[in-house]
Design an enzyme around this catalytic site. Structure first.
Site, PDB file in Angstrom:
ATOM      1  CG  ASP A 190       0.569  -4.980  -6.638  1.00 32.93           C
ATOM      2  OD1 ASP A 190      -0.251  -4.507  -7.460  1.00 32.93           O
ATOM      3  OD2 ASP A 190       0.405  -4.908  -5.410  1.00 32.93           O
ATOM      4  CG  HIS A 195       1.046   0.526  -5.238  1.00 31.17           C
ATOM      5  ND1 HIS A 195       0.849   0.845  -3.909  1.00 31.17           N
ATOM      6  CD2 HIS A 195       0.317  -0.603  -5.463  1.00 31.17           C
ATOM      7  CE1 HIS A 195       0.052  -0.057  -3.354  1.00 31.17           C
ATOM      8  NE2 HIS A 195      -0.289  -0.940  -4.285  1.00 31.17           N
ATOM      9  CB  ILE A 210       0.552   4.443  -0.853  1.00 30.44           C
ATOM     10  CG1 ILE A 210      -0.380   3.384  -1.456  1.00 30.44           C
ATOM     11  CG2 ILE A 210      -0.225   5.690  -0.436  1.00 30.44           C
ATOM     12  CD1 ILE A 210      -1.456   2.877  -0.498  1.00 30.44           C
ATOM     13  N   GLY A 213       1.831  -2.533   0.053  1.00 24.43           N
ATOM     14  CA  GLY A 213       1.882  -3.175   1.365  1.00 24.43           C
ATOM     15  C   GLY A 213       2.845  -4.346   1.378  1.00 24.43           C
TER      16      GLY A 213
END
Length: 286
Positions: A190, A195, A210, A213
């Site tokens: 990912d 991110h 961040i 998830g």
């Protein structure tokens, strides 16, 4: 900007997906295995395993990476600002334990687009099968929330019911993250700049990049295995949850667990301040 609802129900052409021992080892490190104690989780972080399991095992949440990037019918979902897209829900169904390396045949499709007012919820499903026998290996179901794409007058979707019992949890596991974790986890596939790139994350309204998830999901899975299954990942059959708040790399997490019955555990992942980051969690066991 708009979503293309004509893609709903259109299954992609099969594509081969392979992974190696290095991929599964990297994933384990990315979700924190061995970070605090390099002698723990050796069955998942080295190819020689440990005394209890002399061969490499695979964290079951790696199943989400087996289907990661599936083409959702082979067509774009529409035109929208990608910085406004966040992962909303994730489920993995493991039809059998994963091997350290392997190949599957993968198909996927968008299963729904729901109008949530402030945004749109897009659901999808991917199926990975053994290319020789056709036997199922992994099925994943997920959804993304795209802010600003709601209000099109569509179905709001089914109302979810929380599986969390109204009582104190049976167990709580403390699970740390570290500041550079997103940079390591992204190497599992990912590469969303949300991110890693502060300029891109600022476009999405975040003060800094961040944590993925699905990285939080993997950290949570490790807590479940350690607490409920004595570290035996082969016992996990399904795991699902709803992402409810972002996590910054370095924030400490707590996974609260409720034993619903011998085969079912409800869970919730929180920050130290009580903010819930994965809600409505359910894991089932073999």
């Amino acid at each position: 900007m708009s979503l293309d609802q004509s893609v709903i129900g259109v299954r992609s052409e099969p594509e081969a997906r392979s992974w190696t021992s290095a991929d599964t080892l990297l994933y384990a490190l990315g979700v924190g295995a061995g970070h605090d104690d390099p002698l723990s989780d050796l069955a998942y972080t080295t190819e020689h395993g440990d005394d209890a399991c002399p061969e490499q095992k695979v964290l079951p949440t790696f199943g989400v990476m087996v289907t990661w990037g599936a083409r959702r019918g082979g067509r774009k979902m529409g035109d929208f600002n990608p910085a406004m897209l966040v992962h909303a829900e994730q489920e993995v169904v493991l039809h059998r334990p994963l091997t350290a390396s392997g190949t599957v045949s993968l198909t996927s499709q968008v299963t729904g687009m729901y109008d949530k007012g402030s945004g749109a919820l897009v659901t999808s499903e991917a199926e990975a099968v053994d290319p020789g026998s056709g036997d199922p290996v992994v099925t994943t179901r997920s959804s993304v929330f795209i802010r600003g794409e709601g209000g099109f007058g569509g179905d709001p979707g089914p109302k979810a019911v929380s599986p969390i019992p109204e009582r104190d949890p049976d167990a709580v596991a403390a699970m740390p993250t570290w500041p550079g974790q997103a940079l390591l986890y992204r190497l599992s596939g990912d590469r969303n700049p949300l991110h890693s790139d502060p300029r891109f994350s600022a476009r999405g309204g975040f003060e800094r990049p961040i944590l993925h998830g699905l990285c939080t999901y993997g950290v949570t899975g490790r807590a479940l295995l350690r607490t409920i299954a004595e570290g035996d990942g082969d016992r996990l059959a399904t795991m699902s949850g709803r992402f409810s708040a972002p996590v910054l790399p370095g924030e400490a997490l707590q996974v609260a667990m409720w034993r619903v019955d011998d085969a079912t555990t409800a869970f919730q992942t929180r920050k130290e301040d009580g903010t819930v980051v994965i809600d409505r969690g359910v894991a089932t066991w073999r």
